[in-house]
Each structure stands twice: as structure tokens, then as C-alpha cells.
Scaffold this motif. Sequence first.
Motif, short mmCIF file in Angstrom:
data_model
loop_
_atom_site.label_atom_id
_atom_site.label_comp_id
_atom_site.label_asym_id
_atom_site.label_seq_id
_atom_site.Cartn_x
_atom_site.Cartn_y
_atom_site.Cartn_z
N GLU A 107 -54.44 18.92 -23.08
CA GLU A 107 -54.45 19.82 -24.23
C GLU A 107 -53.03 20.23 -24.58
O GLU A 107 -52.15 20.30 -23.71
CB GLU A 107 -55.26 21.10 -23.93
N GLY A 108 -52.82 20.53 -25.85
CA GLY A 108 -51.56 21.08 -26.32
C GLY A 108 -51.82 22.02 -27.49
O GLY A 108 -52.78 21.82 -28.25
N PHE A 109 -50.99 23.06 -27.63
CA PHE A 109 -51.20 23.99 -28.74
C PHE A 109 -49.87 24.62 -29.15
O PHE A 109 -48.93 24.73 -28.36
CB PHE A 109 -52.21 25.08 -28.36
N PHE A 110 -49.84 25.03 -30.41
CA PHE A 110 -48.72 25.80 -30.96
C PHE A 110 -49.31 26.89 -31.83
O PHE A 110 -50.10 26.62 -32.74
CB PHE A 110 -47.78 24.92 -31.78
N ARG A 111 -48.96 28.15 -31.55
CA ARG A 111 -49.46 29.28 -32.32
C ARG A 111 -48.29 30.11 -32.81
O ARG A 111 -47.29 30.28 -32.10
CB ARG A 111 -50.38 30.16 -31.48
N ALA A 112 -48.45 30.66 -34.02
CA ALA A 112 -47.40 31.51 -34.59
C ALA A 112 -48.04 32.62 -35.40
O ALA A 112 -49.11 32.44 -35.99
CB ALA A 112 -46.45 30.68 -35.47
N SER A 113 -47.39 33.79 -35.41
CA SER A 113 -47.87 34.91 -36.21
C SER A 113 -46.68 35.62 -36.84
O SER A 113 -45.58 35.65 -36.28
CB SER A 113 -48.69 35.88 -35.36
N LEU A 114 -46.92 36.22 -38.00
CA LEU A 114 -45.89 36.92 -38.76
C LEU A 114 -46.43 38.28 -39.15
O LEU A 114 -47.50 38.39 -39.74
CB LEU A 114 -45.52 36.12 -40.01
N GLY A 115 -45.69 39.36 -38.80
CA GLY A 115 -46.10 40.69 -39.22
C GLY A 115 -46.28 41.66 -38.07
O GLY A 115 -47.37 42.20 -37.90
N LEU A 116 -45.24 41.91 -37.31
CA LEU A 116 -45.34 42.77 -36.14
C LEU A 116 -45.32 44.26 -36.49
O LEU A 116 -45.78 45.07 -35.71
CB LEU A 116 -44.20 42.47 -35.16
N VAL A 117 -44.75 44.62 -37.63
CA VAL A 117 -44.53 46.04 -37.92
C VAL A 117 -45.44 46.55 -39.03
O VAL A 117 -45.27 47.66 -39.52
CB VAL A 117 -43.06 46.28 -38.32
N THR A 118 -46.43 45.77 -39.44
CA THR A 118 -47.37 46.22 -40.47
C THR A 118 -48.79 46.04 -39.95
O THR A 118 -49.03 45.45 -38.90
CB THR A 118 -47.21 45.40 -41.77
N ALA A 119 -49.76 46.56 -40.71
CA ALA A 119 -51.16 46.41 -40.33
C ALA A 119 -51.67 45.00 -40.57
O ALA A 119 -52.71 44.61 -40.05
CB ALA A 119 -52.02 47.41 -41.10
N TRP A 120 -50.92 44.21 -41.37
CA TRP A 120 -51.33 42.86 -41.70
C TRP A 120 -50.52 41.84 -40.90
O TRP A 120 -49.31 41.99 -40.74
CB TRP A 120 -51.16 42.57 -43.19
N THR A 121 -51.19 40.81 -40.42
CA THR A 121 -50.53 39.75 -39.66
C THR A 121 -51.07 38.40 -40.11
O THR A 121 -52.29 38.19 -40.16
CB THR A 121 -50.79 39.89 -38.14
N MET A 122 -50.16 37.50 -40.45
CA MET A 122 -50.53 36.12 -40.76
C MET A 122 -50.47 35.30 -39.48
O MET A 122 -49.53 35.43 -38.69
CB MET A 122 -49.60 35.54 -41.82
N GLU A 123 -51.48 34.43 -39.27
CA GLU A 123 -51.55 33.64 -38.05
C GLU A 123 -51.83 32.18 -38.37
O GLU A 123 -52.53 31.86 -39.34
CB GLU A 123 -52.65 34.17 -37.12
N GLY A 124 -51.30 31.30 -37.55
CA GLY A 124 -51.57 29.87 -37.71
C GLY A 124 -51.51 29.17 -36.36
O GLY A 124 -50.90 29.67 -35.41
N ALA A 125 -52.18 28.02 -36.26
CA ALA A 125 -52.20 27.30 -34.99
C ALA A 125 -52.44 25.82 -35.22
O ALA A 125 -53.13 25.41 -36.17
CB ALA A 125 -53.28 27.86 -34.07
N LEU A 126 -51.87 25.01 -34.33
CA LEU A 126 -52.13 23.58 -34.24
C LEU A 126 -52.58 23.29 -32.82
O LEU A 126 -51.94 23.75 -31.86
CB LEU A 126 -50.88 22.77 -34.56
N THR A 127 -53.68 22.55 -32.65
CA THR A 127 -54.17 22.23 -31.31
C THR A 127 -54.54 20.76 -31.23
O THR A 127 -54.94 20.13 -32.23
CB THR A 127 -55.41 23.07 -30.95
N ALA A 128 -54.43 20.21 -30.02
CA ALA A 128 -54.82 18.82 -29.75
C ALA A 128 -55.54 18.79 -28.41
O ALA A 128 -55.16 19.50 -27.48
CB ALA A 128 -53.60 17.91 -29.73
N PHE A 129 -56.58 17.97 -28.33
CA PHE A 129 -57.42 17.91 -27.14
C PHE A 129 -57.85 16.47 -26.90
O PHE A 129 -58.19 15.74 -27.84
CB PHE A 129 -58.66 18.80 -27.33
N GLN A 130 -57.82 16.06 -25.62
CA GLN A 130 -58.31 14.72 -25.24
C GLN A 130 -59.06 14.81 -23.92
O GLN A 130 -58.60 15.46 -22.98
CB GLN A 130 -57.15 13.74 -25.10
N ARG A 131 -60.22 14.14 -23.84
CA ARG A 131 -61.03 14.13 -22.63
C ARG A 131 -61.39 12.69 -22.29
O ARG A 131 -61.84 11.93 -23.15
CB ARG A 131 -62.30 14.96 -22.82
N ARG A 132 -61.21 12.32 -21.01
CA ARG A 132 -61.51 10.98 -20.54
C ARG A 132 -62.25 11.05 -19.20
O ARG A 132 -62.12 12.02 -18.46
CB ARG A 132 -60.22 10.16 -20.36
#
Length: 440
Positions: free
Chosen positions: A182-207
Motif C-alpha cells: 500500500e501507498g498513500f499521500f494525504r494533504a490538507s489546507l486550513g489549519l487556522v479556520t473552521a474550514w479545511t480542504m482535504e485530498g488524498a491519493l492511494t494505491a493498493f495491491q494484493r497477491r
Amino acid sequence: MQRVGKKGLGAQLPPARWVIGVLICGATALAVAQEAGGAGSGAGTGEVGNGNGNGVADGIEANPYSISISESLQHDSNVLHAPAGRVVSDIVSNTDLRLGLDQWMGRQRLDVSADLQYQRFRDSQAFNNLSPILRAQLDWSTAERWQGQLGLLHHQSLYRNFLAETEDGSSQLLKNLERVDEGFFRASLGLVTAWTMEGALTAFQRRYSADASASSELDRRAVELGVRYRPHPDLSFRTLLRYTDGRYPHGEADGEADRYDRRDLEASLQLRPSGASSLVLRLAHSNEHHHQGELKRAQLWSGSLSWKWQPTGKLSFDTQVLRDSDTGNLPLSEGLASRDVQLGTEFSIGSRWQASEKLQFSLNYQQSLRDLQRGQGTPDALSANDRQRRVTLKVDWRPSRGLALGCQATPERRQTSGSAELTTPYDATVVGCYGRFVWQ
């Protein structure tokens, strides 16, 4: 494919493992007797080791490097969760060496660990396996309002499930290793307000190493974008859009690859009604389309509810209800991953009692239900349902900061109806003890 090893002198565990197991059981029994008498003392503030963590209490300034060595010995009444008539019981030892690094670098925090686990069966030596677990996560933030995580995980383990179907149509007990990356990257914007924008990319493999499980192998990638509103420290709302692109490389029984895409609209609520309780409610609507075969387009509702409650300083409860269709990674019980699952429901409730600073008891109940189907829309279509229940009773004792001992008992049962090609019933009970030493 490997068959179960026969019993013999060469299949016996080394005497040292028996000595370690006896010492662990004796020490834990003595500790329980001693500590139970002092349970009326003040509530403990440290986290008692559970056999999986690094054993270091929260809030203690520690060396960023750590080394953990642990050994467990357990009796498993049904090694591969096989139905009656195919049951193989054994005594299993697990040896684990863990190296860890938890280091702050200015605003960034790097957490890396490498586990090397060796699992040895006394009689069924064909199932002996070496399982690495590699984790790395970077928590990052900027001087502005950006923060997030970047992580990787590699995990290999014995897939504890009975495989009844072989190429010649006979029944056979098979060693089957499951590997997850598995691998992931997450990011958020807006630490000092009530609103926060969030985004993520994820990858998964099972064998899987066994051909019989090839149809459940999966590649999946997802991207999501959401917004969180937090008007009060104890209340927050979150909505997100998620797009998932997945592929079963071997499809169903015919071996043809099956690609699917899924679009989710999800809303969640986090609420802390009091200092002793917290709730998380999630609801999602999904549109899933499989590119192989007919009747593969579906609109689905899913959701979950989690409730944490700590009525006293010593007693706490953790309850969760989850219902979702399976796109390959539904977090149900161990050994339940299957390409054929159409809908899964899980309920779990766990309780923990901190008898003293060093002694802790825990009890957990888990139940899962699955609806399985294969070959929808074809003359050879199959269907089945199963219900699995698991109870775990555990005691943990930590006589010092770097030493932890414990024992647990886990009875488990699966009941089924419908096609035996999709799921099989079993009963299993695992009883064992562990010991762990941590240097940090």
C-alpha cells in the motif's frame, strides 16, 4: 502447492521454545494473582502492551531508535480454518524482531519500522513462514497552512483459510501466503479556520502464493477530494468525492481480468457529546461498474458508526458497525478477503479494564455477515451466505517499561448456507501467551 507435513521427530519445536512458553504462562499467571489483589489502587495512566505496539508509555520523551523482541506460543485447534473432517490442530510459535525509528526533523516527523516475523508449526511444518512487515510514514507540514502524510506499507502473512478446490477436483490443505503493498499521500489546507480542504491519493495491491486464491488478487488506485467544517472543537462535518479504479487480474473462475470503476459521495459526522464519549457516523452512496460480464453495474449505500465510551478512568468500550460492498479491501475479520463478496456487514464491541498501572484485561466480540455471488447472469451462477463470530479474552501485564507479558483465548466459528465453492464452515480455538522486551 504444498501439502501438510507429516508428524515426526524432525517436526518437533526446539526445546528452547517450550521453555519460553512455559515461563511466559507461569509469569503471567503469577502476575494476575498478585495484581488482582491490588486492583483497588489508583487507575493506571500508561498503556499496557498488547503484543503489537512498541511498549513505550505515552508522554515519555524517548530515544528515537527502538528494538523489540517478542515470542509467543499458542495452540490452534484448526490451523487453516477447515471444515469438519479436514481439521489440523497444532502448536505454533511466533518470533518477532522489530526495529523502529520515530524522529522529529523540524516540522516533519519520520516514523519507520521493520518487523521480521517467523512462524513455526510443530507438526505442520509445510506452513512455516517468514513474514516481513515494513512501514514508513512522514508527517509533514509547512510554515503556511499545509500539512499531511506520506506512507508506504509492505506486509506478508499466512492466509489462514481453507482452500477446498484444486486442479484435479480433490480437497487439499494448502500453504497460502498473502502479500499486501500500500501507498498513500494525504494533504490538507486550513489549519487556522473552521474550514479545511482535504485530498488524498492511494494505491493498493494484493497477491497470493496459491493459485486457488488468484481470483481475489487485486490492484486498486483511488483519488479523493473533500472539505471539513469544524464549528466547534467537539463537532465537525466532512464531505468528499472519491474515484476508484480497480482491477482483478484473474477475474472470476474463467481467469479473464475484470476492471471496475467506482464513484463515492461520502458524508461523515464527528461528535464528542462529553469528555467520556465520542461518535463517528459515515454514510456513502456509490456507483460501481464492472467491465466484465453482465449485471455488473450497481448503485450502493454503505455506512458505519463508531462509538468510544469511557465511563470511568479504568473502564472503556469501543463499538463499531460497518456495512459495505467489497471492492477487495473490506476491513472484516482475518481470512475473509474474497472476490465473491457482494455485501458485508460487521459488528464489533470491545471492552478494556485497567485493573492497575501494570495489569489490564480486555474482552472483544466480533461478528461478520457476508453475501457471496459468482457468475451473476450466467447459467452456472453460484451464491452463498456466511456468518462468522469471534470472541477474544486477553490479559496483559507490564512489570516494567520495557517488558510485557500476556495471554489470550480466542474461540471462533463460521456458519454457512449455499454453495460450498464460495465459503466453508469451521470451528477454531486459539489459546496462547506472549512475552516482549523493548529497548528504547
